[in-house]
Write an enzyme that holds these catalytic residues in place. Structure first.
Site, PDB file in Angstrom:
ATOM      1  N   CYS A   1       0.818  -1.340  -0.058  1.00 30.83           N
ATOM      2  CA  CYS A   1      -0.099   0.028  -0.076  1.00 30.83           C
ATOM      3  C   CYS A   1       0.844   1.273  -0.043  1.00 30.83           C
ATOM      4  O   CYS A   1       2.020   1.157  -0.299  1.00 30.83           O
ATOM      5  CB  CYS A   1      -0.899   0.060   1.259  1.00 30.83           C
ATOM      6  SG  CYS A   1      -0.283   0.242   2.743  1.00 30.83           S
TER       7      CYS A   1
ATOM      8  N   ASN B   1       2.494   1.708   4.181  1.00 24.97           N
ATOM      9  CA  ASN B   1       2.832   0.361   5.042  1.00 24.97           C
ATOM     10  C   ASN B   1       2.280   0.459   6.449  1.00 24.97           C
ATOM     11  O   ASN B   1       3.033   0.004   7.470  1.00 24.97           O
ATOM     12  CB  ASN B   1       3.929  -0.415   4.787  1.00 24.97           C
ATOM     13  CG  ASN B   1       4.351  -1.529   5.434  1.00 24.97           C
ATOM     14  OD1 ASN B   1       5.304  -2.011   5.608  1.00 24.97           O
ATOM     15  ND2 ASN B   1       3.387  -2.562   5.035  1.00 24.97           N
TER      16      ASN B   1
ATOM     17  N   CYS C   1      -1.468   0.729   7.153  1.00 31.27           N
ATOM     18  CA  CYS C   1      -2.838   0.351   7.503  1.00 31.27           C
ATOM     19  C   CYS C   1      -3.232  -0.859   6.868  1.00 31.27           C
ATOM     20  O   CYS C   1      -3.484  -1.957   7.216  1.00 31.27           O
ATOM     21  CB  CYS C   1      -3.749   1.676   7.063  1.00 31.27           C
ATOM     22  SG  CYS C   1      -3.732   2.931   8.347  1.00 31.27           S
ATOM     23  N   ARG C   2      -3.392  -0.607   5.403  1.00 29.78           N
ATOM     24  CA  ARG C   2      -4.040  -1.709   4.587  1.00 29.78           C
ATOM     25  C   ARG C   2      -2.933  -2.762   4.321  1.00 29.78           C
ATOM     26  O   ARG C   2      -3.143  -4.320   4.562  1.00 29.78           O
ATOM     27  CB  ARG C   2      -4.342  -1.213   3.202  1.00 29.78           C
ATOM     28  CG  ARG C   2      -5.312  -0.168   3.060  1.00 29.78           C
ATOM     29  CD  ARG C   2      -5.534   0.648   1.907  1.00 29.78           C
ATOM     30  NE  ARG C   2      -4.437   1.499   1.510  1.00 29.78           N
ATOM     31  CZ  ARG C   2      -4.497   2.079   0.375  1.00 29.78           C
ATOM     32  NH1 ARG C   2      -5.280   1.753  -0.575  1.00 29.78           N
ATOM     33  NH2 ARG C   2      -3.255   2.809   0.270  1.00 29.78           N
ATOM     34  N   SER C   3      -1.535  -2.672   4.054  1.00 28.59           N
ATOM     35  CA  SER C   3      -0.743  -3.804   3.733  1.00 28.59           C
ATOM     36  C   SER C   3      -0.274  -4.440   4.972  1.00 28.59           C
ATOM     37  O   SER C   3      -0.454  -5.758   4.979  1.00 28.59           O
ATOM     38  CB  SER C   3       0.330  -3.413   3.024  1.00 28.59           C
ATOM     39  OG  SER C   3       1.121  -2.275   3.477  1.00 28.59           O
TER      40      SER C   3
ATOM     41  N   ASP D   1      -8.308   3.358   1.991  1.00 31.99           N
ATOM     42  CA  ASP D   1      -7.365   3.587   2.770  1.00 31.99           C
ATOM     43  C   ASP D   1      -7.965   4.214   4.045  1.00 31.99           C
ATOM     44  O   ASP D   1      -8.357   5.451   3.892  1.00 31.99           O
ATOM     45  CB  ASP D   1      -6.276   4.614   2.403  1.00 31.99           C
ATOM     46  CG  ASP D   1      -4.983   4.901   3.062  1.00 31.99           C
ATOM     47  OD1 ASP D   1      -5.061   4.424   4.275  1.00 31.99           O
ATOM     48  OD2 ASP D   1      -3.785   5.282   2.485  1.00 31.99           O
TER      49      ASP D   1
END
Length: 148
Positions: A8, A11, A13-15, A122
């Site tokens: 993402c 690095n 939140c999402r990933s 995000d």
């Protein structure tokens, strides 16, 4: 062993959430895999995942406090069998650093959830940490179904 990298922007939140979810779900499915995450940007290198994202993940049983942000590198294209991008912008940024001649697949994560969306929202900007987690869980299930 399958080696998967999720990417993402920062690095945090999402990933890292996808890393924690995929690790847990792949292990439960008995699939031998190595999962890592990275960001296309360098702003948060060395930082833990966002506190609100950690809380959302922990409520669902995913621990990610030991993860630390890192930036994706061209070497990652050699170290991983599949790279999953959180959105089309990250996918474009990944393609920009892909080494010449490398054929590692780079795909979007969200379509594995069985929806028509191409982006994992995000939560750093939207605040929808639980919504993002739910989409990532569905995408992980979809990916695992294809790996089995």
């Amino acid at each position: 062993m399958t080696r998967i990298l999720i990417v993402c922007l920062g690095n945090i939140c999402r990933s890292p959430t996808a890393e924690a979810v995929l690790r847990a779900k792949l292990a439960a499915a008995g699939i031998d895999a190595r999962v890592d995450s990275a960001g296309t940007g360098s702003w948060h290198v060395g930082d833990p995942p966002h506190a609100d994202m950690q809380r959302a993940a922990e409520r669902s049983g995913y621990a990610m406090g030991d993860l630390r942000a890192r930036q994706v590198t061209p070497d990652d294209f050699e170290r991983f069998d599949l790279i999953l991008a959180a959105d089309p912008t990250n996918m474009r940024d990944l393609e920009a650093i892909r080494p010449d001649g490398n054929a590692t697949p780079v795909r979007l994560l969200a379509p594995y959830a069985g929806t028509d969306q191409d982006t994992v929202p995000d939560p750093y900007y939207t605040g929808g940490f639980d919504t993002t987690l739910e989409l990532i869980e569905k995408a992980a299930d979809g990916l695992i179904a294809q790996l089995q």
